[in-house]
Design a protein around this motif. Structure first.
Motif, PDB file in Angstrom:
ATOM      1  N   ILE A 130     -63.408 -22.235  77.587  1.00 27.93           N
ATOM      2  CA  ILE A 130     -63.564 -23.830  77.616  1.00 27.93           C
ATOM      3  C   ILE A 130     -62.740 -23.755  79.059  1.00 27.93           C
ATOM      4  O   ILE A 130     -61.592 -23.764  78.855  1.00 27.93           O
ATOM      5  N   ASN A 131     -63.167 -24.255  80.193  1.00 30.07           N
ATOM      6  CA  ASN A 131     -62.501 -24.630  81.271  1.00 30.07           C
ATOM      7  C   ASN A 131     -62.110 -26.017  81.538  1.00 30.07           C
ATOM      8  O   ASN A 131     -63.075 -26.837  81.465  1.00 30.07           O
ATOM      9  N   ILE A 132     -61.051 -26.175  81.751  1.00 28.96           N
ATOM     10  CA  ILE A 132     -60.404 -27.480  82.115  1.00 28.96           C
ATOM     11  C   ILE A 132     -60.600 -27.845  83.621  1.00 28.96           C
ATOM     12  O   ILE A 132     -59.779 -27.111  84.102  1.00 28.96           O
ATOM     13  N   VAL A 133     -61.360 -28.814  83.796  1.00 25.97           N
ATOM     14  CA  VAL A 133     -61.747 -28.996  85.256  1.00 25.97           C
ATOM     15  C   VAL A 133     -61.071 -30.323  85.842  1.00 25.97           C
ATOM     16  O   VAL A 133     -61.277 -30.574  86.966  1.00 25.97           O
ATOM     17  N   GLY A 134     -60.346 -31.001  85.083  1.00 27.61           N
ATOM     18  CA  GLY A 134     -59.793 -32.292  85.461  1.00 27.61           C
ATOM     19  C   GLY A 134     -58.838 -32.834  84.082  1.00 27.61           C
ATOM     20  O   GLY A 134     -59.302 -32.737  83.140  1.00 27.61           O
ATOM     21  N   THR A 135     -57.762 -33.389  84.552  1.00 27.23           N
ATOM     22  CA  THR A 135     -56.884 -34.093  83.514  1.00 27.23           C
ATOM     23  C   THR A 135     -56.266 -35.326  84.186  1.00 27.23           C
ATOM     24  O   THR A 135     -56.125 -35.681  85.227  1.00 27.23           O
ATOM     25  N   ALA A 136     -56.494 -36.291  82.944  1.00 30.76           N
ATOM     26  CA  ALA A 136     -55.594 -37.592  83.426  1.00 30.76           C
ATOM     27  C   ALA A 136     -54.724 -37.938  82.325  1.00 30.76           C
ATOM     28  O   ALA A 136     -54.827 -37.767  81.061  1.00 30.76           O
ATOM     29  N   SER A 137     -53.600 -38.569  82.506  1.00 34.63           N
ATOM     30  CA  SER A 137     -52.677 -39.026  81.278  1.00 34.63           C
ATOM     31  C   SER A 137     -51.998 -40.379  81.743  1.00 34.63           C
ATOM     32  O   SER A 137     -52.106 -40.900  82.771  1.00 34.63           O
ATOM     33  N   VAL A 138     -51.703 -40.945  80.534  1.00 30.95           N
ATOM     34  CA  VAL A 138     -50.851 -42.333  80.493  1.00 30.95           C
ATOM     35  C   VAL A 138     -49.609 -42.269  79.678  1.00 30.95           C
ATOM     36  O   VAL A 138     -49.814 -41.641  78.596  1.00 30.95           O
ATOM     37  N   ASN A 139     -48.463 -42.778  79.991  1.00 28.68           N
ATOM     38  CA  ASN A 139     -47.317 -43.156  79.262  1.00 28.68           C
ATOM     39  C   ASN A 139     -47.325 -44.465  78.746  1.00 28.68           C
ATOM     40  O   ASN A 139     -47.403 -45.616  79.574  1.00 28.68           O
ATOM     41  N   THR A 140     -47.202 -44.851  77.595  1.00 29.85           N
ATOM     42  CA  THR A 140     -47.034 -46.170  77.177  1.00 29.85           C
ATOM     43  C   THR A 140     -45.848 -46.370  76.291  1.00 29.85           C
ATOM     44  O   THR A 140     -45.641 -45.432  75.501  1.00 29.85           O
ATOM     45  N   THR A 141     -45.237 -47.591  76.399  1.00 28.62           N
ATOM     46  CA  THR A 141     -44.073 -47.932  75.504  1.00 28.62           C
ATOM     47  C   THR A 141     -44.561 -49.385  74.587  1.00 28.62           C
ATOM     48  O   THR A 141     -44.990 -50.363  75.380  1.00 28.62           O
ATOM     49  N   ILE A 142     -44.516 -49.121  73.578  1.00 30.63           N
ATOM     50  CA  ILE A 142     -44.785 -50.626  72.754  1.00 30.63           C
ATOM     51  C   ILE A 142     -43.834 -50.673  71.552  1.00 30.63           C
ATOM     52  O   ILE A 142     -43.209 -49.863  71.124  1.00 30.63           O
ATOM     53  N   ALA A 143     -43.407 -52.078  71.412  1.00 30.21           N
ATOM     54  CA  ALA A 143     -42.434 -52.459  70.549  1.00 30.21           C
ATOM     55  C   ALA A 143     -42.626 -53.843  69.879  1.00 30.21           C
ATOM     56  O   ALA A 143     -43.470 -54.513  70.297  1.00 30.21           O
ATOM     57  N   THR A 144     -42.209 -53.773  68.669  1.00 29.64           N
ATOM     58  CA  THR A 144     -42.024 -55.081  67.793  1.00 29.64           C
ATOM     59  C   THR A 144     -41.141 -55.438  66.898  1.00 29.64           C
ATOM     60  O   THR A 144     -40.796 -54.459  66.496  1.00 29.64           O
ATOM     61  N   ASP A 145     -41.017 -56.514  66.400  1.00 28.13           N
ATOM     62  CA  ASP A 145     -39.813 -56.973  65.595  1.00 28.13           C
ATOM     63  C   ASP A 145     -40.369 -57.696  64.607  1.00 28.13           C
ATOM     64  O   ASP A 145     -41.094 -58.505  64.587  1.00 28.13           O
ATOM     65  N   LEU A 146     -39.685 -57.376  63.117  1.00 32.54           N
ATOM     66  CA  LEU A 146     -39.882 -58.321  62.023  1.00 32.54           C
ATOM     67  C   LEU A 146     -38.997 -59.212  61.678  1.00 32.54           C
ATOM     68  O   LEU A 146     -37.833 -58.219  61.365  1.00 32.54           O
TER      69      LEU A 146
END
Length: 233
Positions: A130-146
């Motif tokens: 299987i050949n990888i011919v393209g890549t995309a990535s993203v960084n996400t930070t999520i937070a919440t408080d109770l």
């Protein structure tokens, strides 16, 4: 005798003030519990185990969550063995697009990202891989408080607690390929999930304690003087 009554009144006043004054709340914080995780797929669930709040410390008032996610989408191409190297992406570059949904802590934390890999034009090798011919990535930070005034925090008290992260993705491929090439996408994710507790303890006001102490000492001194005067008289 007047001094005795004055000091007695002072002591009783201090005692009354101490009894009537409510304890002040001091907010304290537990350290962040941080767990690193990773998964080789974008359709899975990850169960993370944390320590629950120790109720002997005080009263739990809030729970804080923070997740960081790194999501990666791979555009892949596979040549059916025996048909030789294949040219793909001409005239339309080969791309993969996926919508990735992540949730955690019972749905309190959610994120949705759409990733599209760069268009690929080139040769895919007939190498049974299987050949990888393209890549995309993203960084996400999520937070919440109770907070205790708006939520029931009893489920976070005592013993080990499980927080689950769920990943779901759906994607498509587009572009020019030959009949001997299979195109698709894969993905992976990693990140850090953290939890922290806030709690309060009850502490009496130092000034009231000091006033009470002065009153009691004065009362004891006055009583001793009266006793001595009585014996002398």
């Amino acid at each position: 005798m007047m001094k005795k009554y004055a000091l007695l009144a002072l002591a009783l006043t201090a005692t009354g003030m101490f009894a009537a004054t409510p304890a002040s709340a001091t907010t304290l914080y537990t350290p962040w519990q941080e767990i690193n995780w990773s998964t080789p797929t974008l359709n899975t669930q990850i169960a993370l185990l944390y320590d629950g709040f120790d109720a002997s410390l005080g009263t739990l008032t809030s729970v804080h969550f923070q997740f960081t996610l790194v999501e990666t989408l791979n555009n892949i191409a596979f040549v059916i063995p025996g048909f030789g190297n294949q040219i793909v992406g001409n005239p339309t570059p080969l791309t993969a697009t996926a919508t990735i949904f992540a949730s955690g802590a019972g749905g309190l934390l959610t994120s949705t990202n759409v990733l599209t890999t760069p268009g690929f034009i080139g040769t895919v090798l007939d190498n049974s891989s299987i050949n990888i011919v393209g890549t995309a990535s993203v960084n996400t930070t999520i937070a919440t408080d109770l907070y205790s005034h708006s939520a029931d925090l009893s489920g976070y008290i005592g013993g080990p607690k499980t927080v689950t992260i769920t990943l779901n993705s759906s994607g498509t491929q587009s572009g020019s390929v030959t009949n001997w090439v299979l195109a698709g996408n894969t993905g992976s994710a990693s990140g850090t999930a953290s939890i922290r507790y806030d709690y309060v303890t009850a502490i009496r006001e130092p000034a009231i304690l000091g006033l009470l102490g002065i009153g009691l000492i004065g009362l004891a001194t006055a009583s001793r003087r009266v006793f001595v005067q009585h014996r002398v008289g």
